[in-house]
Design an enzyme around this catalytic site. Sequence first.
Site, PDB file in Angstrom:
ATOM      1  CE  LYS A  56       5.046  -2.196   5.423  1.00  0.00           C
ATOM      2  NZ  LYS A  56       4.657  -1.241   4.372  1.00  0.00           N
ATOM      3  N   GLY A  57       3.265   2.107   7.906  1.00  0.00           N
ATOM      4  CA  GLY A  57       1.947   2.475   8.408  1.00  0.00           C
ATOM      5  C   GLY A  57       1.568   3.909   8.112  1.00  0.00           C
ATOM      6  CD  GLU A  62       1.329  -1.612   4.691  1.00  0.00           C
ATOM      7  OE1 GLU A  62       1.219  -0.943   3.665  1.00  0.00           O
ATOM      8  OE2 GLU A  62       1.845  -1.177   5.735  1.00  0.00           O
ATOM      9  CB  THR A 106       6.860   3.375  -3.212  1.00  0.00           C
ATOM     10  OG1 THR A 106       7.070   4.606  -2.525  1.00  0.00           O
ATOM     11  CG2 THR A 106       8.088   3.048  -4.036  1.00  0.00           C
ATOM     12  CG  ASP A 162       5.929   5.214   6.404  1.00  0.00           C
ATOM     13  OD1 ASP A 162       5.615   5.896   5.415  1.00  0.00           O
ATOM     14  OD2 ASP A 162       5.164   4.388   6.919  1.00  0.00           O
ATOM     15  CG  ASP A 218       3.796  -2.757   1.638  1.00  0.00           C
ATOM     16  OD1 ASP A 218       3.568  -1.645   1.126  1.00  0.00           O
ATOM     17  OD2 ASP A 218       3.119  -3.214   2.580  1.00  0.00           O
ATOM     18  N   GLY A 219       5.968  -0.743   0.470  1.00  0.00           N
ATOM     19  CA  GLY A 219       6.781   0.428   0.797  1.00  0.00           C
ATOM     20  C   GLY A 219       7.158   0.464   2.266  1.00  0.00           C
ATOM     21  CE  LYS A 277       9.321   7.163   2.192  1.00  0.00           C
ATOM     22  NZ  LYS A 277       8.326   6.219   1.777  1.00  0.00           N
ATOM     23  CB  THR A 324      -0.895  -0.009   1.252  1.00  0.00           C
ATOM     24  OG1 THR A 324      -1.761  -1.138   1.167  1.00  0.00           O
ATOM     25  CG2 THR A 324      -1.732   1.255   1.363  1.00  0.00           C
TER      26      THR A 324
HETATM   27  C1  5RP Z   1       1.180   2.057   4.279  1.00  0.00           C
HETATM   28  C2  5RP Z   1       2.647   1.924   4.322  1.00  0.00           C
HETATM   29  C3  5RP Z   1       3.402   2.459   3.164  1.00  0.00           C
HETATM   30  O1  5RP Z   1       4.046   1.394   2.544  1.00  0.00           O
HETATM   31  C4  5RP Z   1       4.377   3.474   3.643  1.00  0.00           C
HETATM   32  O2  5RP Z   1       3.658   4.499   4.293  1.00  0.00           O
HETATM   33  C5  5RP Z   1       5.193   4.059   2.505  1.00  0.00           C
HETATM   34  O3  5RP Z   1       4.352   4.755   1.661  1.00  0.00           O
HETATM   35  P1  5RP Z   1       4.890   5.606   0.420  1.00  0.00           P
HETATM   36  O4  5RP Z   1       5.506   4.619  -0.527  1.00  0.00           O
HETATM   37  O5  5RP Z   1       3.672   6.284  -0.098  1.00  0.00           O
HETATM   38  O6  5RP Z   1       5.912   6.591   0.952  1.00  0.00           O
HETATM   39  O7  5RP Z   1       3.206   1.421   5.245  1.00  0.00           O
HETATM   40  O8  5RP Z   1       0.584   1.673   5.473  1.00  0.00           O
END
Ligand code: 5RP
Length: 231
Positions: A96-97, A105, A30, A86, A83-84, A123, A27
């Site tokens: 994350k989150g 996730e 990215t 933070d 997954d992405g 990141k 989610t």
């Molecule tokens: C969602 C997440 C995302 O993977 C995280 O926030 C990174 O998001 P982005 O790629 O938009 O920076 O943990 O719950």
Amino acid sequence: MKEDQKRLAGTAAAQKVKDGMTVSLGTGSTAYYVVMELARRVKEEGLSIRCVSTSEATAKIAMENGIEILNLDDVKHIDIALDGVDEIQPDFRSIKGGGGALLREKIAAGLSDEVWWVMDASKPVEVLGAFPLPVEVVTYGLDHIREKLESLGYRPTLRMKDGVPFVTDQGNRILDLHLPEGVHPFDVAEKILLWPGVVETGCFAPICRGIFIGKDDGVEVRENPAPVRYF
Ligand code: 5RP
């Protein structure tokens, strides 16, 4: 530019997916590029995959782009999660989150044979903690939990969206902790996960097999020599 970095990382990571795999789609902005590249490969290359999603938002994007989404309990196992994050520190522990999908996730990534995180160059950090730690809590007694966190100096804020409290896909709320400098999020998580009402935190153990970092001049891949497992 950050957006190009995200696109590069997401597109490169999507090449890890092979025909016949079951994939957990992440989610965020990215992970979006992972989904779009997989959708392209399905359409143009005839890639055959089965997918689960870590959020309703990603499921919608995937389905709108021709990827069918299965329920987690309708797949026997997950081959790969993309997954992405933070924030991530050199030992591959991460937060994350930011998108509010931390609970799903963590479950989906935990069940996956292999996990890869995708990110822009902002990141990776030396030590986690500048990004507020998301904590998913139930609504029952929420104000009390918030006060307990406040009294420990963790400065919780209730996450809002469009002027009302943000509701997770599991029907919970998110308190974002603005931790004082020097307080490590993993130490906080260890403590508060024992509290009734706290469902999950955004602290992710080094479960990833590696990471894709989008940069202005390409993609850097860093492999984790010793991924751990939740299950
Ligand atoms: C969602 C997440 C995302 O993977 C995280 O926030 C990174 O998001 P982005 O790629 O938009 O920076 O943990 O719950």
